[in-house]
Design a protein around this motif. Structure first.
Motif: not given
Length: 712
Positions: A169, A172, A174-175, A178
């Motif tokens: 990542t 944030d 990206d987090n 996912i």
């Protein structure tokens, strides 16, 4: 009188504690002949304190005081401000149901940052409270993965913190993406290609510890390691703890970079020692520069908890050598800055291990604590020294969580506790003694009959000098004869301390009915490196012989002990040793085994750590050489005959449930009277209030039964 029959005193309210603070802080909490026996309600209700944080000028300390409750929804953990001159009353800063953690002062002392998950937060966030203006705390972060361990930059404009994120990542968003993808999966499977896969009570996943910087006024947080090659290495990680994983980090003096400790060889843990190195990364992010390690300083040795001197000229970190011995003491490594050139390593007299340390405002003096013979004591050294000096002698208690501002003005702050003193925050006099800054527990402790632990030594049959503590029951009558409970510590590389222990409280176990013996057998810390390393290659037999001899010596020296009524037990390594006693002696009327292995081979294959066990045994398990056979308790099952209380937390991955089940099967097959307690929602320790109360009740009833049984 059993634990069930003892009446509890209601806990003092928070308001009462504040009103009593000044008077109680000065009052002695030594044992009172008129006091009453401690109850589980007393024990569970005492406040538990975080390590104190100290303002840069040393005027104030901050601490999180947790008030436990049997009903977890009623537990509170609040932030308190304590004047270090002792002239003002402690001030409660937060009142929310949520638990604050990790307080830290801004450089000018006007603000405190901490983390908490308040109403509306999906994860803990960094909040800042203004001590001068007051008002509601201000939230600084809004990161989906949560934040912990905040630190102000030297100019106070930014905050450093740690968060656990998904690999690969960059931000944030990206987090969040996912996390949503994984939540939407229809399968539920864990997949691994290497070791380790578990830690204490949790399965590990692929998430990583990362360092973030955010403006102190709030805004978007920057992931310092996102684009680095370091986090892509298969063995990257921080430092495992009993509750998770941490990255030890600190700002450089100019605020332009961060120094932190990390490992890149954790994936080798199944067949080699692992270690952490120090790295420097720009405060804007990028590829970290390694400061220690192979080809530089301290190849294969471990470094952690870095700190800078106030003048910015010195970096100091804890340093643990690595080698063939499983146990190695922790020293202090010193470096010039910004060159990061290694200076002398500082050791503690007696080859003791550093527990905590701080750098004085003079930028030259180091203060540290180290365990020694049942205590945790204060030592000091100058940068450039090779050995520290004992600050003063002490004969009771332990100092933990040391924080240093200006020792010339006597501003050294720590938590202090002893077997008769629940923890309080204290200001240490560098020349000896301390003054309490808090009174969270002292007023109630003063109502209890808590006899100080008594120390005695003896020389073992193999020539080792063995340290012991003896705890007498409440209402002690020297004319009476009391049964003996031999309590065996875990580890093995810890020691019985003159401290206030919740999980195995000496006085609650002693009650009004028995004497408790605490023996620091070979392998214990606090007695030098050679003593701690002496257990390697002799995991059970030698220490067990010392424990048995300690009981014999105690019975001979103390006429109030009834040598015909002895029981023994312990947890973790203490449980291992209790299981070894099961097959090697009829010394005891009964045994207690919590989280104890019975099959060394099965423990090697199922525990969350394995390589150190191989080193201790002198070779891999499949060779079945040495102690794999000669000191495996299961192979002594033909001699099992002592009644035993067996307890385990089902979520324990350090000593997994299978070992308890193997032991239980052997006991049932041999027809030995026994009782099994399995706590489905507990791990290596019994941590929940009602479960703890049940455990102590069962322990007391088990000991009552066999101590009062007619002699064979």
């Amino acid at each position: 009188m059993s634990l069930l029959r003892r009446l509890a005193l209601p806990r003092a309210t928070r308001a009462t504690i504040v009103l009593l603070a000044l008077a109680a802080a000065a009052a002695s909490t030594a044992a009172s002949a008129a006091g009453r026996p401690i109850t589980h309600e007393d024990l569970w209700g005492f406040a538990r304190l975080s390590p104190p944080a100290l303002s840069h000028d040393g005027r104030f300390a901050a601490v999180v005081a947790t008030r436990p409750a049997y009903d977890p929804t009623q537990q509170s953990a609040d932030l308190w401000l304590l004047p270090t001159d002792g002239k003002g009353e402690p001030r409660q800063l937060t009142f929310s149901k949520a638990a604050e953690a990790g307080p830290v002062f801004s450089p000018d002392g006007s603000q405190i940052a901490y983390t908490v998950q308040r109403e509306g937060d999906t994860a803990p966030q960094v909040y800042v409270i203004d001590l001068r203006q007051g008002g509601e705390p201000r939230r600084v972060t809004s990161i989906s993965t949560g934040a912990r361990t905040p630190q102000f930059s030297p100019d106070g404009s930014k905050l450093l913190f740690v968060s656990t994120v998904f690999p690969g990542t960059m931000n944030d968003a990206d987090n969040v993406r996912i996390a949503a993808e994984r939540k939407a999966r229809k399968d539920n499977v864990r997949v691994y290609t290497g070791f380790p896969i578990r830690n204490w009570d949790r399965w590990l996943d692929d998430r990583q510890q990362r360092l973030f910087v955010v403006p102190a006024a709030g805004g978007e947080a920057k992931d310092l390691l996102a684009a680095s090659a370091l986090v892509k290495q298969p063995g990257f990680g921080g430092r495992f703890t009993e509750t998770g994983e941490e990255i030890d980090a600190t700002w450089t003096p100019d605020g332009q970079a961060v120094v932190f400790a990390a490992t890149v060889n954790r994936h080798r843990a199944a067949f080699a020692n692992t270690h952490t190195d120090l790295y420097r990364v720009p405060a804007t992010g990028g590829d970290p520069e390694r400061l220690t390690g192979s080809g530089a300083i301290g190849a294969q040795d471990s470094f952690g908890r870095p700190q800078f001197s106030a003048d910015g000229r010195h970096l100091v970190a804890q340093f643990t050598p690595r080698g063939e011995k499983v146990y190695q003491p922790t020293h202090l490594a010193t470096f010039s800055w910004p060159a990061a050139k290694a200076g002398p390593t500082i050791t503690v007299p007696g080859d003791l291990a550093v527990s905590s340390f701080g750098i004085d405002a003079d930028s030259r003096t180091l203060w540290m604590t180290a365990e020694e013979a049942g205590h945790e004591k204060l030592f000091s050294a100058r940068i450039g020294d090779t050995e520290a000096r004992r600050a003063f002698e002490m004969d009771r208690g332990v100092y933990t969580g040391l924080q240093v501002a200006d020792a010339a003005r006597g501003v050294l702050v720590a938590n202090f506790d002893s077997a008769v003193n629940p923890p309080e925050v204290v200001r240490i006099n560098p020349r000896g003694g301390h003054r309490a800054l808090s009174a969270f527990n002292s007023a109630q402790a003063a109502t209890l009959d808590l006899a100080p632990a008594e120390t005695f030594w003896f020389d073992s049959e193999r020539g080792a000098r063995i340290h012991n503590q003896l705890v007498k029951p409440a209402g002690f009558d020297p004319a009476k004869k009391y049964p003996l409970f031999v309590l065996i510590h875990g580890g093995p590389h810890i020691m019985w301390r003159d401290s206030f222990f919740t999980r195995w409280n000496y006085h609650l176990i002693a009650g009004t009915e028995r004497v408790v013996l605490l023996t620091n057998y070979t392998g214990s810390t606090g007695f030098g490196t050679a003593f701690a390393q002496g257990i390697q290659g002799d995991p059970f037999e030698g220490p067990a012989n010392e424990i048995n001899q300690a009981a014999d010596v105690a019975i001979e020296r103390f006429g109030f002990i009834d040598g015909q009524r002895q029981c023994a037990g312990g947890a973790s390594y203490g449980g291992h040793l209790a299981n070894w006693l099961q097959g090697t002696t009829t010394h005891y009327r009964c045994l207690v085994s919590h989280a104890g292995l019975v099959n060394s081979e099965a423990q090697w294959g199922t525990s969350d750590v394995i390589f150190g066990r191989e080193q201790n045994a002198g070779g891999p398990v499949w060779e079945r050489g040495g102690v794999w056979v000669s000191q495996n308790p299961m192979l002594k099952a033909a001699s099992f005959q002592t009644p035993v209380l067996v307890t385990i937390g089902e979520q324990d991955f350090r000593v997994p449930l299978n070992n308890t089940l193997e032991y239980w099967s052997l006991l049932q097959r041999r027809g030995i009277e026994s009782r099994l307690l399995v706590f489905p929602d507990e791990n290596h320790w019994i941590l929940k209030g009602e479960n703890s109360r049940t455990f102590y009740r069962e322990l007391d009833q088990w000991l009552d039964r066999w101590e009062s049984a007619p002699a064979n």
